[in-house]
Design a protein around this motif. Structure first.
Motif, PDB file in Angstrom:
ATOM      1  N   LEU A 102     -22.996 -15.422  37.836  1.00  0.00           N
ATOM      2  CA  LEU A 102     -23.667 -16.565  37.485  1.00  0.00           C
ATOM      3  C   LEU A 102     -24.830 -16.862  38.708  1.00  0.00           C
ATOM      4  CD1 LEU A 102     -21.356 -19.422  35.930  1.00  0.00           C
ATOM      5  CD2 LEU A 102     -22.925 -17.773  34.783  1.00  0.00           C
ATOM      6  N   LEU A 103     -24.620 -16.656  39.943  1.00  0.00           N
ATOM      7  CA  LEU A 103     -25.528 -16.812  40.934  1.00  0.00           C
ATOM      8  C   LEU A 103     -26.082 -15.405  41.525  1.00  0.00           C
ATOM      9  CD1 LEU A 103     -23.193 -18.953  43.535  1.00  0.00           C
ATOM     10  CD2 LEU A 103     -25.047 -19.680  41.724  1.00  0.00           C
ATOM     11  N   SER A 104     -26.391 -14.505  40.387  1.00  0.00           N
ATOM     12  CA  SER A 104     -26.857 -13.062  40.822  1.00  0.00           C
ATOM     13  C   SER A 104     -28.469 -13.306  40.874  1.00  0.00           C
ATOM     14  CB  SER A 104     -26.619 -12.325  39.610  1.00  0.00           C
ATOM     15  OG  SER A 104     -27.145 -12.555  38.371  1.00  0.00           O
ATOM     16  N   VAL A 110     -31.952 -18.995  31.899  1.00  0.00           N
ATOM     17  CA  VAL A 110     -31.020 -19.711  31.310  1.00  0.00           C
ATOM     18  C   VAL A 110     -30.788 -20.911  31.946  1.00  0.00           C
ATOM     19  CG1 VAL A 110     -28.662 -19.822  30.508  1.00  0.00           C
ATOM     20  CG2 VAL A 110     -29.979 -17.850  30.332  1.00  0.00           C
ATOM     21  N   THR A 111     -30.980 -20.697  33.461  1.00  0.00           N
ATOM     22  CA  THR A 111     -30.793 -22.131  34.339  1.00  0.00           C
ATOM     23  C   THR A 111     -31.997 -23.036  34.035  1.00  0.00           C
ATOM     24  OG1 THR A 111     -29.718 -20.725  36.044  1.00  0.00           O
ATOM     25  CG2 THR A 111     -30.681 -22.833  36.811  1.00  0.00           C
ATOM     26  N   ALA A 112     -33.230 -22.480  33.825  1.00  0.00           N
ATOM     27  CA  ALA A 112     -34.100 -23.457  33.508  1.00  0.00           C
ATOM     28  C   ALA A 112     -33.927 -24.249  32.175  1.00  0.00           C
ATOM     29  CB  ALA A 112     -35.443 -22.588  33.293  1.00  0.00           C
ATOM     30  N   VAL A 113     -33.309 -23.684  31.214  1.00  0.00           N
ATOM     31  CA  VAL A 113     -32.947 -24.386  29.987  1.00  0.00           C
ATOM     32  C   VAL A 113     -32.079 -25.254  30.230  1.00  0.00           C
ATOM     33  CG1 VAL A 113     -31.648 -24.048  27.603  1.00  0.00           C
ATOM     34  CG2 VAL A 113     -33.597 -22.272  28.547  1.00  0.00           C
ATOM     35  N   TRP A 114     -31.199 -25.099  31.029  1.00  0.00           N
ATOM     36  CA  TRP A 114     -29.915 -25.977  31.530  1.00  0.00           C
ATOM     37  C   TRP A 114     -30.613 -27.273  32.195  1.00  0.00           C
ATOM     38  CZ3 TRP A 114     -25.127 -27.403  30.483  1.00  0.00           C
ATOM     39  CH2 TRP A 114     -24.094 -26.094  30.340  1.00  0.00           C
ATOM     40  N   VAL A 115     -31.672 -27.049  33.237  1.00  0.00           N
ATOM     41  CA  VAL A 115     -32.124 -28.208  33.871  1.00  0.00           C
ATOM     42  C   VAL A 115     -32.851 -28.988  32.983  1.00  0.00           C
ATOM     43  CG1 VAL A 115     -33.956 -28.645  35.644  1.00  0.00           C
ATOM     44  CG2 VAL A 115     -32.134 -26.816  35.996  1.00  0.00           C
ATOM     45  N   GLU A 116     -33.884 -28.307  32.068  1.00  0.00           N
ATOM     46  CA  GLU A 116     -34.550 -29.061  31.389  1.00  0.00           C
ATOM     47  C   GLU A 116     -33.762 -29.745  30.059  1.00  0.00           C
ATOM     48  OE1 GLU A 116     -38.323 -28.264  29.205  1.00  0.00           O
ATOM     49  OE2 GLU A 116     -38.004 -26.299  29.862  1.00  0.00           O
ATOM     50  N   ASP A 136     -18.169 -29.042  29.181  1.00  0.00           N
ATOM     51  CA  ASP A 136     -17.028 -28.920  28.881  1.00  0.00           C
ATOM     52  C   ASP A 136     -16.391 -27.671  28.732  1.00  0.00           C
ATOM     53  OD1 ASP A 136     -16.553 -31.646  29.102  1.00  0.00           O
ATOM     54  OD2 ASP A 136     -16.862 -32.183  26.880  1.00  0.00           O
ATOM     55  N   ALA A 137     -17.215 -26.913  27.837  1.00  0.00           N
ATOM     56  CA  ALA A 137     -16.727 -25.153  27.628  1.00  0.00           C
ATOM     57  C   ALA A 137     -16.802 -24.610  28.763  1.00  0.00           C
ATOM     58  CB  ALA A 137     -17.524 -24.766  26.544  1.00  0.00           C
ATOM     59  N   TRP A 138     -17.635 -24.687  29.689  1.00  0.00           N
ATOM     60  CA  TRP A 138     -17.629 -24.151  30.759  1.00  0.00           C
ATOM     61  C   TRP A 138     -16.586 -24.425  32.028  1.00  0.00           C
ATOM     62  CZ3 TRP A 138     -19.716 -19.674  32.473  1.00  0.00           C
ATOM     63  CH2 TRP A 138     -21.045 -19.031  31.823  1.00  0.00           C
ATOM     64  N   ALA A 139     -16.395 -25.806  31.930  1.00  0.00           N
ATOM     65  CA  ALA A 139     -15.293 -26.376  32.873  1.00  0.00           C
ATOM     66  C   ALA A 139     -13.959 -25.722  32.358  1.00  0.00           C
ATOM     67  CB  ALA A 139     -15.117 -27.792  32.901  1.00  0.00           C
ATOM     68  N   ARG A 140     -13.776 -25.710  30.912  1.00  0.00           N
ATOM     69  CA  ARG A 140     -12.699 -25.184  30.282  1.00  0.00           C
ATOM     70  C   ARG A 140     -12.323 -23.779  30.787  1.00  0.00           C
ATOM     71  NH1 ARG A 140     -13.148 -27.622  25.935  1.00  0.00           N
ATOM     72  NH2 ARG A 140     -14.653 -25.869  24.974  1.00  0.00           N
ATOM     73  N   TRP A 165     -14.419 -28.694  37.887  1.00  0.00           N
ATOM     74  CA  TRP A 165     -15.520 -29.487  37.740  1.00  0.00           C
ATOM     75  C   TRP A 165     -16.256 -29.438  39.059  1.00  0.00           C
ATOM     76  CZ3 TRP A 165     -17.971 -31.366  33.856  1.00  0.00           C
ATOM     77  CH2 TRP A 165     -17.479 -31.610  32.723  1.00  0.00           C
ATOM     78  N   GLN A 166     -15.634 -29.333  40.163  1.00  0.00           N
ATOM     79  CA  GLN A 166     -16.088 -29.276  41.378  1.00  0.00           C
ATOM     80  C   GLN A 166     -16.870 -27.856  41.563  1.00  0.00           C
ATOM     81  OE1 GLN A 166     -12.520 -30.520  43.787  1.00  0.00           O
ATOM     82  NE2 GLN A 166     -14.191 -30.927  45.046  1.00  0.00           N
ATOM     83  N   LEU A 167     -16.243 -26.844  41.121  1.00  0.00           N
ATOM     84  CA  LEU A 167     -17.045 -25.610  41.099  1.00  0.00           C
ATOM     85  C   LEU A 167     -18.143 -25.504  40.176  1.00  0.00           C
ATOM     86  CD1 LEU A 167     -14.048 -23.166  41.249  1.00  0.00           C
ATOM     87  CD2 LEU A 167     -15.639 -23.369  42.941  1.00  0.00           C
ATOM     88  N   LEU A 168     -17.972 -26.017  39.041  1.00  0.00           N
ATOM     89  CA  LEU A 168     -19.173 -26.153  38.213  1.00  0.00           C
ATOM     90  C   LEU A 168     -20.514 -26.916  38.516  1.00  0.00           C
ATOM     91  CD1 LEU A 168     -20.063 -25.359  35.210  1.00  0.00           C
ATOM     92  CD2 LEU A 168     -19.013 -27.537  34.379  1.00  0.00           C
ATOM     93  N   GLY A 169     -20.080 -27.842  39.291  1.00  0.00           N
ATOM     94  CA  GLY A 169     -21.037 -28.763  39.759  1.00  0.00           C
ATOM     95  C   GLY A 169     -21.991 -28.153  40.949  1.00  0.00           C
ATOM     96  N   MET A 170     -21.225 -27.139  41.645  1.00  0.00           N
ATOM     97  CA  MET A 170     -21.565 -26.341  42.787  1.00  0.00           C
ATOM     98  C   MET A 170     -22.427 -25.251  42.224  1.00  0.00           C
ATOM     99  SD  MET A 170     -19.109 -26.279  46.164  1.00  0.00           S
ATOM    100  CE  MET A 170     -17.486 -25.945  45.241  1.00  0.00           C
ATOM    101  N   ILE A 171     -21.890 -24.635  41.327  1.00  0.00           N
ATOM    102  CA  ILE A 171     -22.751 -23.510  40.454  1.00  0.00           C
ATOM    103  C   ILE A 171     -23.929 -24.040  39.891  1.00  0.00           C
ATOM    104  CG2 ILE A 171     -22.712 -21.938  38.660  1.00  0.00           C
ATOM    105  CD1 ILE A 171     -19.594 -21.600  38.936  1.00  0.00           C
ATOM    106  N   ASP A 172     -24.011 -25.267  39.343  1.00  0.00           N
ATOM    107  CA  ASP A 172     -25.180 -25.741  38.549  1.00  0.00           C
ATOM    108  C   ASP A 172     -26.257 -26.139  39.703  1.00  0.00           C
ATOM    109  OD1 ASP A 172     -24.132 -25.531  36.088  1.00  0.00           O
ATOM    110  OD2 ASP A 172     -23.404 -27.714  35.835  1.00  0.00           O
TER     111      ASP A 172
END
Length: 203
Positions: A102-104, A110-116, A136-140, A165-172
């Motif tokens: 995910l951080l490659s 895809v990240t830009a799609v998320w942000v928008e 929710d799906a990613w956190a799962r 949730w903490q890791l997902l927030g840092m990834i995002d």
């Protein structure tokens, strides 16, 4: 008048409704990945699919719903890809593969799609609901990896859900920073791996 407006539009060939919906969805997806969710409009889809805006409106009468569905399709496919990548791996290997993938720096579209989608979700319910569902799906997925590691002793963590949730927030957050080229991909991945090891009690 633009050159696009001046050119006569060829009549779209007749197609089955399911095929036409798939064609419109594919056009919306391509536009979102290339130019962003904001560019997913009736006219843009019509031009991409070589049909009339009226035909697009017939099959996609609510653009907010189409934008939300387009977002969900893009990020859902990425989730399925990453889930397949880590399936069967030991928890520590799975977590490392997930973070490094995910951080490659190769998934900025895809990240830009998320942000928008986050921004659109502030004022529109369909994108907001789609974003919540995909988060929710990613956190799962993250929670399942962490729970497996806690069960076999790889991780020492009391609350796998909170850690996910903490890791997902840092990834995002780190991926959003990458869109403006702040820091390097290798540094971001290593930074998050060290943070994950500390959070999960990895020796």
């Amino acid at each position: 008048m633009s050159s696009e407006a001046a050119l006569p539009r060829r009549r779209a060939p007749r197609r089955a409704p399911a095929e036409r919906r798939a064609e419109i969805a594919a056009a919306a997806r391509a536009i979102a990945l290339a130019d962003g969710l904001h560019a997913v409009t009736l006219r843009a889809i019509a031009a991409r699919a070589s049909v009339t805006p009226a035909l697009v409106a017939h099959y996609a009468p609510a653009m907010e719903e189409l934008v939300a569905t387009t977002f969900a399709g893009i990020v859902g496919d990425e989730l399925a890809e990453v889930a397949q990548l880590v399936a069967g791996e030991a928890p520590r290997d799975a977590l490392r593969a997930l973070i490094e993938t995910l951080l490659s720096g190769t998934r900025d579209d895809v990240t830009a799609v998320w942000v928008e989608a986050w921004a659109l979700g502030r004022r529109s319910d369909p994108p907001a609901a789609a974003v919540r569902e995909q988060m929710d799906a990613w956190a799962r997925l993250l929670r399942e990896v962490i729970e497996e590691g806690a069960a076999d002793g790889s991780f020492r963590v009391e609350d796998p859900s909170a850690a996910a949730w903490q890791l997902l927030g840092m990834i995002d957050g780190l991926n959003a920073q990458a869109l403006v080229r702040w820091g390097g991909a290798a540094e971001r991945a290593e930074l998050l791996l060290r943070a994950a090891e500390a959070m999960l009690g990895v020796r």
